[in-house]
Write an enzyme that holds these catalytic residues in place. Structure first.
Site, PDB file in Angstrom:
ATOM      1  CB  SER A 244      26.123  25.603-119.187  1.00 27.79           C
ATOM      2  OG  SER A 244      25.647  24.841-118.107  1.00 27.79           O
TER       3      SER A 244
ATOM      4  CG  ASP B 274      29.290  20.200-121.167  1.00 22.34           C
ATOM      5  OD1 ASP B 274      28.851  19.113-121.596  1.00 22.34           O
ATOM      6  OD2 ASP B 274      30.025  20.273-120.165  1.00 22.34           O
TER       7      ASP B 274
ATOM      8  CG  HIS C 197      30.223  22.597-117.355  1.00 19.83           C
ATOM      9  ND1 HIS C 197      29.451  22.203-118.431  1.00 19.83           N
ATOM     10  CD2 HIS C 197      29.543  23.634-116.763  1.00 19.83           C
ATOM     11  CE1 HIS C 197      28.358  22.953-118.492  1.00 19.83           C
ATOM     12  NE2 HIS C 197      28.395  23.836-117.498  1.00 19.83           N
TER      13      HIS C 197
END
Length: 388
Positions: A238, A261, A316
């Site tokens: 992330s 991600d 996620h």
């Protein structure tokens, strides 16, 4: 303190290699490195065996990490105390604290790992310990840019070390100066990743950094001439994914990058343009969105050695420890487990990482086709796909 509705006490590695894993925290004073210094947990192969359960470090080193995570999630300290006591308890990482480095290989490849927003140096231990069990030295940085759920630095006062908390900075979406703040944070994160690489280089040369605040009790001499500094990689989830791209853009000392991600928003145009090292992108289709993917596609086009894959039915947080902290029904309730089993998602993340680090794009693509094609696609898509 025990946990009453949790999975096993030690977080089991999902794809275990031939080595047992050791770990050691290392904090270096900021007056030596500039700014706030460096704090990281090193994971590495070891020949040691655990004497008992206390040999494994706690997943939550201090209760403040849970409180900070609660603040990030909008939950009270009281509620996080309940979750910690009933669910997390004394959950431990699958590695041996203060163990000695294995002597079974001449040299070990190195990886620097960057956590996501609200993360910490321990929240990705399943992934990091698994890589270490396959013969990697992994430096999991705990960022001091106010993006960790909570962290701290030690400063000297009246001859004693005093703990100074560094709390997470909460920023509302579309807040004025949001991009400026996030871009400054990613810049700070890059500095810390580069510092981590420099410290590893010092250890490889047989030099212990000055002003070690945590880790003075450890024999760092065993790292001398044991690290492969010529093929360092940087990996992140992330916000950490943006950090890994920006780090590889800043210095080609990072030969490869892996982005789990990735959140592209913090990257400025220069960082986007200069991110040209071979990179593996592993996305979650349910979390990504077109605007974010447009930036990612631009970066992917920079190098024929880049590979982007999308996990279907994942969430996620599938790259973190959270799906393994909670029992399955609670993980689904909290949104950290999707339709695809967490163990399968983590297995794919680890094995595809190893294939990419060792054999590049072709190696990862071949493994995906042979083993993970049932839930991983080469199509790049986000949540908008499901709204058609």
């Amino acid at each position: 303190m025990g946990s009453y509705i949790s999975s096993p006490q030690v977080l089991t590695r999902q794809v275990s290699g031939q080595f047992q894993v050791g770990c050691k925290d290392l904090m270096i004073d900021g007056t030596v490195l500039g700014d706030r210094g460096l704090f990281m947990r090193l994971y590495f192969p070891t020949d040691s065996q655990a004497a008992d359960i206390s040999s494994y470090p706690l997943w939550l080193p201090k209760p403040q990490y849970a409180h900070g995570l609660g603040e990030y999630l909008g939950q009270s300290s009281q509620k996080m105390n309940v979750i910690t006591s009933t669910v997390v308890g004394e959950k431990r990482e699958d590695c041996i604290e203060n163990a000695q480095m294995s002597t079974k290989c001449d040299k070990w490849p190195i990886v620097v790992f960057s956590h996501g927003l609200g993360g910490s140096r321990t929240f990705y231990s399943t992934y990091c310990t698994s890589l270490a069990s396959h013969g990697y030295v992994v430096a999991a940085v705990e960022h001091k840019d106010h993006s960790a759920c909570w962290t701290y630095q030690l400063t000297e006062k009246n001859g004693e070390l005093v703990e100074q908390p560094i709390k997470i900075k909460l920023i509302e979406k579309n807040e004025k100066n949001e991009f400026k703040i996030r871009n400054q944070q990613v810049g700070k994160r890059v500095t810390e990743c580069v510092k981590a690489l420099n410290v590893l280089e010092q250890l490889n040369l047989g030099t212990v950094p000055e002003k070690v605040l945590i880790g003075n009790d450890y024999n760092w001499a065993q790292f001398k001439n044991k690290l492969v500094m010529s093929s360092a990689s940087v990996i992140g989830h992330s916000f950490g994914g943006a950090t890994s791209l920006a780090s590889s853009a800043y210095t080609t000392d990072f030969q490869k990058a892996i982005v789990f991600d990735g959140w592209m928003y913090p990257l400025d145009s220069t960082q986007q343009e200069q991110a040209k090292q071979p990179t593996l992108f592993l996305n979650v289709g349910d979390w990504q969105w077109n605007e974010n993917l447009d930036v990612m596609k631009k970066i992917i086009s920079h190098n024929d050695g880049n590979l982007a894959l999308t996990l279907n039915g994942a969430v996620h947080q599938c790259f973190s420890d959270f799906p393994f902290i909670f029992p399955s029904w609670l993980a689904k309730k909290f949104g950290v487990q999707g339709r695809t089993e967490p163990s399968l998602c983590m297995q794919a993340a680890i094995e595809l990482s190893l294939a990419f680090l060792e054999n590049g794009k072709d190696g990862a693509q071949k493994l995906k086709d042979e083993k993970f094609s049932s839930f991983i696609s080469n199509e790049i898509y986000g949540r908008e796909k499901y709204k058609l």
